[in-house]
Scaffold this motif. Structure first.
Motif, PDB file in Angstrom:
ATOM      1  N   ALA A 174       0.827  -1.203   0.000  1.00 37.67           N
ATOM      2  CA  ALA A 174       0.000   0.000   0.000  1.00 37.67           C
ATOM      3  C   ALA A 174       0.862   1.253   0.000  1.00 37.67           C
ATOM      4  CB  ALA A 174      -0.932  -0.018   1.211  1.00 37.67           C
ATOM      5  N   GLU A 175       1.950   1.244   0.753  1.00 34.12           N
ATOM      6  CA  GLU A 175       2.856   2.393   0.791  1.00 34.12           C
ATOM      7  C   GLU A 175       3.543   2.594  -0.558  1.00 34.12           C
ATOM      8  OE1 GLU A 175       5.448   1.396   3.986  1.00 34.12           O
ATOM      9  OE2 GLU A 175       3.830   1.425   5.471  1.00 34.12           O
ATOM     10  N   ALA A 176       3.911   1.499  -1.197  1.00 34.64           N
ATOM     11  CA  ALA A 176       4.555   1.600  -2.510  1.00 34.64           C
ATOM     12  C   ALA A 176       3.616   2.252  -3.515  1.00 34.64           C
ATOM     13  CB  ALA A 176       4.986   0.214  -2.992  1.00 34.64           C
ATOM     14  N   ALA A 177       2.363   1.817  -3.538  1.00 38.30           N
ATOM     15  CA  ALA A 177       1.389   2.391  -4.465  1.00 38.30           C
ATOM     16  C   ALA A 177       1.136   3.860  -4.158  1.00 38.30           C
ATOM     17  CB  ALA A 177       0.085   1.603  -4.405  1.00 38.30           C
ATOM     18  N   ALA A 178       1.071   4.201  -2.869  1.00 37.43           N
ATOM     19  CA  ALA A 178       0.853   5.592  -2.483  1.00 37.43           C
ATOM     20  C   ALA A 178       2.009   6.482  -2.945  1.00 37.43           C
ATOM     21  CB  ALA A 178       0.674   5.700  -0.974  1.00 37.43           C
ATOM     22  N   GLY A 179       3.194   5.884  -3.061  1.00 36.63           N
ATOM     23  CA  GLY A 179       4.369   6.621  -3.524  1.00 36.63           C
ATOM     24  C   GLY A 179       4.521   6.633  -5.032  1.00 36.63           C
ATOM     25  N   GLY A 180       3.543   6.085  -5.767  1.00 33.97           N
ATOM     26  CA  GLY A 180       3.581   6.114  -7.220  1.00 33.97           C
ATOM     27  C   GLY A 180       4.158   4.877  -7.869  1.00 33.97           C
ATOM     28  N   GLN A 181       4.571   3.892  -7.077  1.00 34.24           N
ATOM     29  CA  GLN A 181       5.064   2.643  -7.646  1.00 34.24           C
ATOM     30  C   GLN A 181       3.878   1.788  -8.113  1.00 34.24           C
ATOM     31  OE1 GLN A 181       7.623   2.294  -3.840  1.00 34.24           O
ATOM     32  NE2 GLN A 181       8.526   0.789  -5.238  1.00 34.24           N
ATOM     33  N   THR A 182       4.146   0.946  -9.095  1.00 32.29           N
ATOM     34  CA  THR A 182       3.130   0.043  -9.628  1.00 32.29           C
ATOM     35  C   THR A 182       3.436  -1.367  -9.133  1.00 32.29           C
ATOM     36  OG1 THR A 182       2.903   1.422 -11.583  1.00 32.29           O
ATOM     37  CG2 THR A 182       2.057  -0.820 -11.735  1.00 32.29           C
ATOM     38  N   VAL A 183       2.401  -2.080  -8.706  1.00 33.96           N
ATOM     39  CA  VAL A 183       2.591  -3.430  -8.176  1.00 33.96           C
ATOM     40  C   VAL A 183       1.742  -4.408  -8.982  1.00 33.96           C
ATOM     41  CG1 VAL A 183       2.483  -4.913  -6.143  1.00 33.96           C
ATOM     42  CG2 VAL A 183       2.955  -2.461  -5.868  1.00 33.96           C
ATOM     43  N   PHE A 184       2.405  -5.396  -9.562  1.00 34.90           N
ATOM     44  CA  PHE A 184       1.738  -6.498 -10.264  1.00 34.90           C
ATOM     45  C   PHE A 184       1.981  -7.733  -9.415  1.00 34.90           C
ATOM     46  CE2 PHE A 184       1.261  -9.964 -13.243  1.00 34.90           C
ATOM     47  CZ  PHE A 184       0.267  -9.549 -14.128  1.00 34.90           C
ATOM     48  N   MET A 185       0.924  -8.254  -8.807  1.00 35.54           N
ATOM     49  CA  MET A 185       1.071  -9.271  -7.779  1.00 35.54           C
ATOM     50  C   MET A 185       0.219 -10.483  -8.101  1.00 35.54           C
ATOM     51  SD  MET A 185       0.480  -8.727  -3.684  1.00 35.54           S
ATOM     52  CE  MET A 185      -1.312  -8.706  -3.687  1.00 35.54           C
TER      53      MET A 185
END
Length: 309
Positions: A174-185
Motif C-alpha cells: 500500500a505504501e509503494a502504491a501511495a508513492g507512485g510505484q506500480t505493483v503487479f502481484m
C-alpha cells in the motif's frame, strides 16, 4: 493514466501444451493489480514473459514502455522482482547477501535495507542456508523492495509467511502504491489481494476470464440476507422482488431470510415499510467470486476495466 504494463494477445505454448492464450490487459502507474488463479493457470508464465525469462509464442508485452527482449537490461534496473520459487546463495549470511545484491544495483542505502529487514523481522546475522522457508521469503521481499523500483512484480509473495508478516507485507504494498510505484502481484490467496488491489484479473487455463475492480466484480453476485422485524409482517410482503431468491419468512413472520442477487435496492425499499430490529447481509468474499469464475463456463472475460481514481 499512463500504462506501465501493456500486454497484447500474449500467448505462450510449450509444444502441444498450453501456457497462455491471447492475454490482453493494461496496468497503470500507481496501481496495485492482483493477478489471481490456481496453480497452473498461467500466472507465473505471464510474469516470466514480462521479464524476458521466457519468450512469447505470439503477441507482445511492454513494461515501462520497454520491450523485455530488446531492452531487458534497462527494464530490470527499474523493476523489483520476487520469483515464486525464490532461491538464494546459502553460503552467506543475510546481511552480506543483501548488500551484494544492492551493489549489483549500483548501491542501496544501508538504512533502507535495515528498515525493511526490521519491519519483516528478518535476522540479518543468520546464515541463509539455515533459514526457514518463511525467512527466505523475507529475504526475497527485501531484495525486491529495497531499491524503490518503479514496478514491483511479485509472484506468490506471501508464500511461507506467518499472518503478522503477511500484514506487514500488505502495508508495504500500500505504501509503494501511495508513492507512485506500480505493483503487479500474482496470488491464489484471495483475501490478501482483496485487501490492497485496485483491480483484479482472474485467469483460468491460460485465459483471462475477469478483469475489473473487486467492487464491480461483486455486481450481480448473491448475498445472504437475514432481517428481523419488531412485529409480524404479511407473508406476501416480499414476494416477486427483483433479484430475490428463496426469500421466506419464518413461522412467526418476524424473521426474513434468503438470498438477493445484484443490487439490494428493491429489498431495502420493501423493508422500509416495516420496523426492522436487525439486518445482516453477507458481502461475497473475493474467494467466492474467484471460484464462481474459475468453476463456471464463461467464454469471454468480463473486462469493464475500471481505472483507479
Amino acid at each position: 493514466m499512463e500504462n506501465v504494463i501493456e500486454l497484447r494477445e500474449l500467448t505462450k505454448t510449450y509444444g502441444t501444451r498450453r501456457g497462455l492464450t491471447g492475454l490482453t490487459l493494461d496496468v497503470v502507474r500507481g496501481e496495485v493489480f492482483g493477478f489471481l488463479g490456481p496453480n497452473g493457470a498461467g500466472k507465473s508464465t505471464t510474469i516470466r514473459l514480462l521479464l524476458d525469462l521466457i519468450r512469447p509464442t505470439a503477441g507482445s508485452a511492454t513494461v515501462l514502455g520497454l520491450d523485455p527482449r530488446g531492452e531487458g537490461v534497462e527494464l530490470r534496473r527499474r523493476v523489483g522482482y520476487l520469483a515464486g520459487d525464490f532461491v538464494c546463495d546459502g553460503r552467506q549470511n543475510v546481511r552480506s547477501y543483501l548488500r551484494f545484491l544492492a551493489a549489483l544495483r549500483g548501491g542501496v542505502p544501508e538504512a533502507r535495507i535495515d528498515d525493511l529487514a526490521d519491519r519483516l523481522g528478518l535476522d540479518q546475522t543468520a546464515k541463509i542456508k539455515k533459514l526457514s522457508k518463511g525467512n527466505r521469503q523475507k529475504v526475497g521481499l527485501v531484495q525486491a523492495f529495497m531499491h524503490t523500483p518503479e514496478v514491483l512484480i511479485l509472484d506468490e509473495p506471501t508464500s511461507g509467511l506467518d499472518p503478522l508478516v503477511q500484514q506487514t507485507f500488505l502495508d508495504m504494498v500500500a505504501e509503494a502504491a501511495a508513492g507512485g510505484q506500480t505493483v503487479f502481484m500474482s496470488s491464489h490467496i484471495m483475501s490478501e489481494v482483496e485487501a490492497v488491489a485496485h483491480r483484479v484479473g482472474i485467469i483460468r487455463d491460460g485465459r483471462l476470464v475477469a478483469l475489473d475492480t473487486v467492487a464491480n466484480l461483486r455486481t450481480g453476485t448473491v448475498r445472504d440476507v437475514e432481517v428481523t422485524f419488531e412485529t409480524s409482517v404479511p407473508a406476501t410482503a416480499f414476494a416477486d422482488l427483483p433479484g430475490a431468491s428463496r426469500l421466506s419468512l419464518d413461522e412467526t413472520g418476524t424473521t426474513l431470510s434468503g438470498q438477493v442477487a445484484g443490487s439490494p435496492d428493491a429489498l431495502i425499499k420493501a423493508l422500509s415499510r416495516y420496523t426492522v430490529t436487525s439486518l445482516r447481509a453477507t458481502e461475497p468474499a473475493l474467494e467466492e467470486l474467484f471460484h464462481s469464475y474459475y468453476e463456471g463456463a464463461e467464454a469471454a472475460p468480463r473486462t469493464e476495466s475500471a481505472r483507479i481514481a
